[in-house]
Write an enzyme that holds these catalytic residues in place. Sequence first.
Site, PDB file in Angstrom:
ATOM      1  N   THR A 291      -6.826   2.244   9.827  1.00  0.00           N
ATOM      2  CA  THR A 291      -6.972   2.824  11.170  1.00  0.00           C
ATOM      3  C   THR A 291      -7.958   2.042  12.017  1.00  0.00           C
ATOM      4  O   THR A 291      -7.717   1.803  13.207  1.00  0.00           O
ATOM      5  CB  THR A 291      -7.400   4.297  11.058  1.00  0.00           C
ATOM      6  OG1 THR A 291      -6.412   5.014  10.303  1.00  0.00           O
ATOM      7  CG2 THR A 291      -7.527   4.939  12.427  1.00  0.00           C
TER       8      THR A 291
ATOM      9  N   ASN B  95      -9.913   0.124   1.330  1.00  0.00           N
ATOM     10  CA  ASN B  95      -8.827  -0.007   2.296  1.00  0.00           C
ATOM     11  C   ASN B  95      -9.297   0.308   3.715  1.00  0.00           C
ATOM     12  O   ASN B  95      -9.947   1.337   3.946  1.00  0.00           O
ATOM     13  CB  ASN B  95      -7.689   0.948   1.943  1.00  0.00           C
ATOM     14  CG  ASN B  95      -6.927   0.532   0.707  1.00  0.00           C
ATOM     15  OD1 ASN B  95      -7.362  -0.337  -0.049  1.00  0.00           O
ATOM     16  ND2 ASN B  95      -5.782   1.145   0.494  1.00  0.00           N
TER      17      ASN B  95
ATOM     18  N   HIS C 224      -7.341   9.574   4.958  1.00  0.00           N
ATOM     19  CA  HIS C 224      -6.683   8.602   5.824  1.00  0.00           C
ATOM     20  C   HIS C 224      -6.836   9.005   7.289  1.00  0.00           C
ATOM     21  O   HIS C 224      -7.015  10.180   7.607  1.00  0.00           O
ATOM     22  CB  HIS C 224      -5.191   8.511   5.484  1.00  0.00           C
ATOM     23  CG  HIS C 224      -4.910   7.970   4.129  1.00  0.00           C
ATOM     24  ND1 HIS C 224      -4.313   8.714   3.127  1.00  0.00           N
ATOM     25  CD2 HIS C 224      -5.146   6.752   3.594  1.00  0.00           C
ATOM     26  CE1 HIS C 224      -4.186   7.970   2.042  1.00  0.00           C
ATOM     27  NE2 HIS C 224      -4.685   6.772   2.298  1.00  0.00           N
ATOM     28  N   GLY C 225      -6.742   8.011   8.168  1.00  0.00           N
ATOM     29  CA  GLY C 225      -6.809   8.294   9.599  1.00  0.00           C
ATOM     30  C   GLY C 225      -8.235   8.531  10.065  1.00  0.00           C
ATOM     31  O   GLY C 225      -9.197   8.056   9.463  1.00  0.00           O
TER      32      GLY C 225
ATOM     33  N   ASP D 166       0.843  -1.190   0.000  1.00  0.00           N
ATOM     34  CA  ASP D 166       0.000   0.000   0.000  1.00  0.00           C
ATOM     35  C   ASP D 166       0.882   1.246   0.000  1.00  0.00           C
ATOM     36  O   ASP D 166       1.902   1.297   0.690  1.00  0.00           O
ATOM     37  CB  ASP D 166      -0.881  -0.044   1.260  1.00  0.00           C
ATOM     38  CG  ASP D 166      -1.917   1.058   1.318  1.00  0.00           C
ATOM     39  OD1 ASP D 166      -2.353   1.515   0.239  1.00  0.00           O
ATOM     40  OD2 ASP D 166      -2.300   1.444   2.444  1.00  0.00           O
TER      41      ASP D 166
END
Length: 280
Positions: free
Chosen positions: A230, A227, A177-178, A82
């Site tokens: 987290t 994906n 993300h996150g 990734d």
Amino acid sequence: MALALMTDLLREAERHNKAVGAFNVADMEMIIGAIKAAETANTPIILQIAQARLVYSPFHLIAPMMVSAARAAKIPVAVHLDHGQTLDVIQSALDYGFTSVMIDGSSLPLEQNIAITNETLAAAKKYGAGVEAELGTIGGSEGGAEKKAVTTDPETVKEFLSRAPADALAVAIGNAHGHYRGTPQLDFEVLKTIRALTPAPLVLHGGTGISDEDFRRCIDCGIRKINIATATFDAAADSIRAYCAQHDTPVFFGIHEAAVQGVYENVLRHIAVFNNEEKS
């Protein structure tokens, strides 16, 4: 089951209007939990690790473990790099037996993104491996580096893929993300426009915090790989924390089992949504 190709899993997902869960792992417990969940659900998955996380999980240790676990699984499991950032790490992933790699050229000018994607395609072709590219910039924090989001421009998608024919394309449509700051606001009109321009499987990064309903809308608009990172890390940490709170003298193997169970439950829940069968 044999180690699976990402391209085969995405092709099958397209046939059944579902998405393949791509779950980031960082250690043995996460690998065990993710594959156990996939076997319970009888659903193929992708195990993956981001290049930025290799500082915590040395590649020479985690890569063979991921590939070995995939080969021993009772269901097809692909192994993916990734957010590959450099060609040397991408080459290492291919040498270790990863069946697909991502080259993240999203921060580069278009011409450079096309060039580095083509270099990755040439390297992967020798191994029969798939390649994921990114167009636009997915915001949030990936391995500690904060990125400003840049929505994928549908006008550039067709040109990009005609000149750098990646097997999958990660798009930026408000995903990050996150942990999200507030409720994710995904631009489904942009996603629909991109889908109309290309038959290539589309990838949704930043899955943590997106609602089940929005996941299903994304799948219906052509997302074929989702994906989850987290949420998996959080699930392992929360499960370990709960175990330690219940035991005056926590033992290592109890912590191990707690981590496996936390990941197992998280992956199993996401697989049920990504299979896109039970509409709420």
